[in-house]
Design a protein around this motif. Structure first.
Motif, PDB file in Angstrom:
ATOM      1  N   LEU A 138      33.313  42.034  56.883  1.00 42.06           N
ATOM      2  CA  LEU A 138      32.813  41.183  55.812  1.00 42.06           C
ATOM      3  C   LEU A 138      31.315  41.379  55.665  1.00 42.06           C
ATOM      4  CD1 LEU A 138      33.132  38.832  53.769  1.00 42.06           C
ATOM      5  CD2 LEU A 138      32.810  37.275  55.707  1.00 42.06           C
ATOM      6  N   VAL A 139      30.885  41.710  54.458  1.00 46.17           N
ATOM      7  CA  VAL A 139      29.466  41.898  54.175  1.00 46.17           C
ATOM      8  C   VAL A 139      29.112  41.215  52.869  1.00 46.17           C
ATOM      9  CG1 VAL A 139      29.281  44.058  55.455  1.00 46.17           C
ATOM     10  CG2 VAL A 139      29.851  44.091  53.018  1.00 46.17           C
ATOM     11  N   GLN A 140      27.836  40.893  52.728  1.00 51.32           N
ATOM     12  CA  GLN A 140      27.344  40.304  51.492  1.00 51.32           C
ATOM     13  C   GLN A 140      27.097  41.377  50.444  1.00 51.32           C
ATOM     14  OE1 GLN A 140      23.851  38.103  52.734  1.00 51.32           O
ATOM     15  NE2 GLN A 140      25.057  36.225  52.967  1.00 51.32           N
ATOM     16  N   PRO A 141      27.162  41.016  49.172  1.00 46.52           N
ATOM     17  CA  PRO A 141      26.796  41.981  48.136  1.00 46.52           C
ATOM     18  C   PRO A 141      25.420  42.575  48.395  1.00 46.52           C
ATOM     19  CG  PRO A 141      27.787  40.054  47.147  1.00 46.52           C
ATOM     20  CD  PRO A 141      27.603  39.732  48.609  1.00 46.52           C
ATOM     21  N   GLY A 142      25.317  43.870  48.199  1.00 42.57           N
ATOM     22  CA  GLY A 142      24.091  44.584  48.488  1.00 42.57           C
ATOM     23  C   GLY A 142      23.996  45.108  49.901  1.00 42.57           C
ATOM     24  N   GLY A 143      24.914  44.716  50.744  1.00 44.97           N
ATOM     25  CA  GLY A 143      24.917  45.159  52.120  1.00 44.97           C
ATOM     26  C   GLY A 143      25.531  46.527  52.290  1.00 44.97           C
ATOM     27  N   LYS A 160      29.392  46.061  46.431  1.00 50.05           N
ATOM     28  CA  LYS A 160      29.679  45.100  45.379  1.00 50.05           C
ATOM     29  C   LYS A 160      31.012  44.421  45.660  1.00 50.05           C
ATOM     30  CE  LYS A 160      27.383  48.075  41.994  1.00 50.05           C
ATOM     31  NZ  LYS A 160      27.547  48.820  40.713  1.00 50.05           N
ATOM     32  N   PRO A 161      31.219  43.220  45.117  1.00 51.64           N
ATOM     33  CA  PRO A 161      32.515  42.559  45.325  1.00 51.64           C
ATOM     34  C   PRO A 161      33.701  43.413  44.907  1.00 51.64           C
ATOM     35  CG  PRO A 161      30.941  40.996  44.456  1.00 51.64           C
ATOM     36  CD  PRO A 161      30.259  42.344  44.429  1.00 51.64           C
ATOM     37  N   VAL A 179      33.616  42.251  50.479  1.00 55.60           N
ATOM     38  CA  VAL A 179      32.248  42.061  50.015  1.00 55.60           C
ATOM     39  C   VAL A 179      32.195  40.724  49.295  1.00 55.60           C
ATOM     40  CG1 VAL A 179      30.323  43.022  48.742  1.00 55.60           C
ATOM     41  CG2 VAL A 179      32.033  44.542  49.760  1.00 55.60           C
ATOM     42  N   SER A 180      31.529  39.770  49.902  1.00 53.81           N
ATOM     43  CA  SER A 180      31.511  38.417  49.360  1.00 53.81           C
ATOM     44  C   SER A 180      30.336  37.649  49.928  1.00 53.81           C
ATOM     45  CB  SER A 180      32.815  37.687  49.696  1.00 53.81           C
ATOM     46  OG  SER A 180      32.781  36.343  49.249  1.00 53.81           O
ATOM     47  N   SER A 181      29.854  36.691  49.140  1.00 56.17           N
ATOM     48  CA  SER A 181      28.820  35.778  49.616  1.00 56.17           C
ATOM     49  C   SER A 181      29.412  34.630  50.406  1.00 56.17           C
ATOM     50  CB  SER A 181      28.026  35.214  48.438  1.00 56.17           C
ATOM     51  OG  SER A 181      27.350  36.226  47.723  1.00 56.17           O
TER      52      SER A 181
END
Length: 116
Positions: A11-16, A86-87, A114-116
């Motif tokens: 799991l990573v944040q957008p832009g990661g 990106k998501p 990919v999510s916040s």
């Protein structure tokens, strides 16, 4: 007995960024074109990237400029470096072998979210 084992998802944040690995065994790895595919729920599996035995690479339009495929033949490993995620990159990612007159082999997949 051919095996492909993917790892590196998560799991990573957008832009990661994430770096996926696929370790192959039971085959002459250096002679194979290797590819990454992905499949999101309810969608068709799609080609993401490929790298030939000579090192020539191809990337899908949707990931071009953000993803890089590479290989380390000494380690029987193909990598997918994913930047600026990106998501819409959320999917299960699979590695796959390609060789003339040989069957295709698939790994078990690794989840990328990919999510916040």
């Amino acid at each position: 007995q051919v095996q492909l084992v993917e790892s590196g998802g998560g799991l990573v944040q957008p832009g990661g960024s994430l770096r996926l690995s696929c370790v192959a065994s039971g085959l002459r790895f250096s002679s194979y074109t290797m590819a990454w595919y992905r499949q999101a729920p309810g969608e068709q599996r799609e080609s993401v990237a490929r790298i030939t035995s000579a090192g020539t690479t191809n990337l899908a339009e949707s990931v071009r400029g953000r993803f890089t495929i590479s290989r380390d033949n000494a380690k029987n490993t193909v990598f997918l470096q994913m930047n600026n995620l990106k998501p819409e990159d959320t999917a299960v990612y699979y590695c796959k072998t390609e060789q003339w007159s040989r069957p295709d082999y698939w790994g078990q997949g690794t989840q990328v979210t990919v999510s916040s």
